[in-house]
Design a protein around this motif. Structure first.
Motif, PDB file in Angstrom:
ATOM      1  N   SER A 110      -2.432 -10.590  -6.311  1.00 16.54           N
ATOM      2  CA  SER A 110      -3.033  -9.352  -6.812  1.00 16.54           C
ATOM      3  C   SER A 110      -3.209  -9.479  -8.319  1.00 16.54           C
ATOM      4  O   SER A 110      -2.247  -9.705  -9.052  1.00 16.54           O
ATOM      5  CB  SER A 110      -2.134  -8.153  -6.480  1.00 16.54           C
ATOM      6  N   SER A 169       1.366  -3.662   2.762  1.00 14.28           N
ATOM      7  CA  SER A 169      -0.001  -3.612   2.262  1.00 14.28           C
ATOM      8  C   SER A 169      -0.921  -4.462   3.134  1.00 14.28           C
ATOM      9  O   SER A 169      -0.474  -5.329   3.891  1.00 14.28           O
ATOM     10  CB  SER A 169      -0.052  -4.106   0.819  1.00 14.28           C
ATOM     11  N   GLU A 186      -6.751  -9.786  -4.412  1.00 18.25           N
ATOM     12  CA  GLU A 186      -7.243  -8.464  -4.810  1.00 18.25           C
ATOM     13  C   GLU A 186      -7.466  -8.430  -6.311  1.00 18.25           C
ATOM     14  O   GLU A 186      -6.620  -8.903  -7.084  1.00 18.25           O
ATOM     15  CB  GLU A 186      -6.277  -7.350  -4.417  1.00 18.25           C
ATOM     16  N   ALA A 193       2.607  -9.753  -2.636  1.00 19.30           N
ATOM     17  CA  ALA A 193       1.699 -10.477  -3.525  1.00 19.30           C
ATOM     18  C   ALA A 193       2.425 -11.070  -4.725  1.00 19.30           C
ATOM     19  O   ALA A 193       3.400 -10.509  -5.228  1.00 19.30           O
ATOM     20  CB  ALA A 193       0.599  -9.547  -4.018  1.00 19.30           C
ATOM     21  N   THR A 246       1.685 -11.445  -8.555  1.00 20.66           N
ATOM     22  CA  THR A 246       0.793 -10.677  -9.429  1.00 20.66           C
ATOM     23  C   THR A 246       0.447 -11.458 -10.696  1.00 20.66           C
ATOM     24  O   THR A 246       1.238 -12.273 -11.186  1.00 20.66           O
ATOM     25  CB  THR A 246       1.426  -9.339  -9.826  1.00 20.66           C
ATOM     26  N   PRO A 292      -2.947  -5.375 -10.983  1.00 18.48           N
ATOM     27  CA  PRO A 292      -2.554  -4.186 -10.225  1.00 18.48           C
ATOM     28  C   PRO A 292      -2.022  -3.087 -11.137  1.00 18.48           C
ATOM     29  O   PRO A 292      -1.445  -3.356 -12.184  1.00 18.48           O
ATOM     30  CB  PRO A 292      -1.456  -4.706  -9.291  1.00 18.48           C
ATOM     31  N   TYR A 308       0.798  -3.647  -3.171  1.00 17.71           N
ATOM     32  CA  TYR A 308       0.741  -5.084  -2.905  1.00 17.71           C
ATOM     33  C   TYR A 308       2.059  -5.583  -2.323  1.00 17.71           C
ATOM     34  O   TYR A 308       2.295  -6.780  -2.236  1.00 17.71           O
ATOM     35  CB  TYR A 308       0.384  -5.869  -4.173  1.00 17.71           C
ATOM     36  N   HIS A 335      -4.571   0.940   0.752  1.00 22.91           N
ATOM     37  CA  HIS A 335      -3.829  -0.319   0.705  1.00 22.91           C
ATOM     38  C   HIS A 335      -2.864  -0.518   1.863  1.00 22.91           C
ATOM     39  O   HIS A 335      -2.581  -1.667   2.231  1.00 22.91           O
ATOM     40  CB  HIS A 335      -3.056  -0.416  -0.614  1.00 22.91           C
TER      41      HIS A 335
END
Length: 457
Positions: free
Chosen positions: A174, A153, A312, A198, A200, A177, A187, A143
């Protein structure tokens, strides 16, 4: 167009303040207002969807067929292994049969019948190797490009380099995660400006309710919410004016403004009920075994389509079969195979696959030798990853492991090389995308990495 790093940072700071003032006045900015281009050459891909098979799927049981391993089952591995490997030196054949598929004739295990039908879309790298025998090290390496230091990341670097295609959505999301093996580091933005970390959805490989936490405003008192945001942002702006340029403060200002804009635009994107029953069936939604990852894949496609730059998806740490290989890998393959094939089919049917890079990988592979009675140990010495769309060759495989699948042996590809290649496909020279921190210019690939030109169309 090439921009120096200093010019890029000035642009970013100005953009953050501009967004803040727009947020205070209730305006919605167009995507082009906040898009920042840092490309060094013409990109082949505009966006990335990164499929993280957390735990380390066994390459010799999925894509890397080894007749010699099958033939010498129960025999002794004919060379030494690293001292920190717990697995026995006894070879264990794959319990699944392999067949060749597609015009390319790629070998694929019976574990992945849906993906097998898509092999003519894939570019397989069969000679991956990485650093880190433990999950924490290897997941961090995958990552962030570092196995032991806090670094930005991959998604954060992409966000920093390319900005966003939609100013009302984050550039990096993300889904599911893990809180372990580095957790938020995987992330996070580290020393990059905070807006590049990110957003999430869900956790531990689960999509949950497919919502962004704490996003919904108090609809009973919208004017109060606006006054509260205006007060917070005015205080932040005053603080920034007193201190001068500070990317931590400007990043926080942008984060508040982005959250405000997302309240208007994100719910529509996150609503999977907007999709037809046929599309949901394609991803396996509604079937117990495939529902969770199917919803992740469908949401990922919706986010990409709406302008999110890097998405992701994570399975959670489920591929780590030190024992119970057969039951574990069958369960995991069943959960992900149809959704991933559905994603490729859906992207292609919508004309998105050509400029969307799909990346499938674990943090490492697994040994061809047995651990316990029916498991495999971690193996960063050799494993496989695949890419699709976004400018890579289709129906192609590159590199080889040895006859047993233990070491990357021919045309070896390091994790830094994979990162360099991903950035290259996005139009970024990995050696020139840098950020100055603590007196040094940092980059994702540190002081290594080469673009794997052989897989690029």
């Amino acid at each position: 167009m090439f921009h120096t790093r200093r010019h890029h940072l000035k642009q970013m700071l100005a953009g953050s303040v501009g967004l803040s003032m727009a947020g205070l006045t209730g305006q919605t900015l167009e995507a082009s207002t906040v898009q920042t281009q840092f490309t060094h050459h013409t990109p082949k891909a505009k966006r990335v969807i990164f499929l993280f098979m957390h735990g380390g799927p066994s390459h010799v049981d999925l894509f890397d067929y080894k007749p010699e391993l099958q033939k010498r089952d129960g025999g002794e591995l004919p060379f030494e292994t690293p001292s920190n490997i717990d697995a026995k030196r006894v070879l264990m054949k794959s319990p699944w049969s392999f067949k060749q598929y597609g015009e390319c004739g790629q070998w694929v295990s019976e574990l992945l019948p849906h993906t097998a039908k898509k092999v003519d879309d894939l570019s397989l790298i069969l000679s991956m190797h990485s650093k880190g025998q433990s999950h924490g090290q290897a997941v961090s390496m995958l990552h962030t490009g570092s196995d032991n230091l806090v670094r930005p990341s991959l998604g954060a670097w992409v966000s920093y380099g390319l900005g966003t295609e939609n100013g009302n959505l984050p550039s990096f999301v993300s889904i599911g995660p893990s809180s372990g093996h580095g957790g938020p580091r995987n992330y996070g933005s580290a020393f990059l400006p905070a807006e590049h970390q990110a957003t999430t959805i869900g956790r531990q490989g689960k999509i949950g309710n497919a919502k962004i936490e704490h996003l919904v405003a108090d609809s009973k008192a919208p004017q109060r919410d606006e006054r509260r945001l205006s007060l917070i942002q005015s205080l932040n702006q005053s603080h920034l004016d007193r201190l001068g340029p500070d990317k931590r403060i400007s990043g926080m200002i942008e984060a508040y403004d982005l959250a405000s804009r997302m309240q208007r635009s994100a719910p529509e994107v996150l609503d999977l009920s907007k999709e037809s029953p046929e599309t949901q069936d394609l991803y396996g939604i509604g079937t117990k075994e495939t529902d969770n990852f199917g919803r992740q894949c469908l949401l990922g496609r919706r986010l990409l389509e709406a302008g999110v730059r890097f998405v992701e998806l994570s399975t959670g740490n489920v591929w780590d079969q030190h024992g119970g290989l057969k039951a574990g890998h069958e369960r995991n393959a069943l959960a992900t195979d149809q959704p991933i094939a559905g994603l490729l089919t859906d992207l292609e049917s919508r004309g998105l696959l050509d400029d969307t890079l799909v990346v499938w990988t674990g943090e490492f592979g697994r040994t061809p030798t047995v651990q316990g009675s029916n498991g495999r140990d971690h193996n960063p010495q050799g494993f496989c990853s695949w890419l699709a769309g976004g400018g890579v060759k289709s129906g192609f495989s590159f590199g080889q492991t040895d006859d047993f699948g233990y070491h990357a042996a021919v045309d070896r590809v390091h994790m830094h090389d994979l990162h360099a290649t991903i950035l290259h496909l996005l139009g970024i020279n990995h050696e020139e995308l840098t950020y100055r921190f603590a007196g040094r210019d940092f980059r994702l690939t540190d002081v290594a990495g080469r673009v794997v030109d052989e897989i690029i169309a």
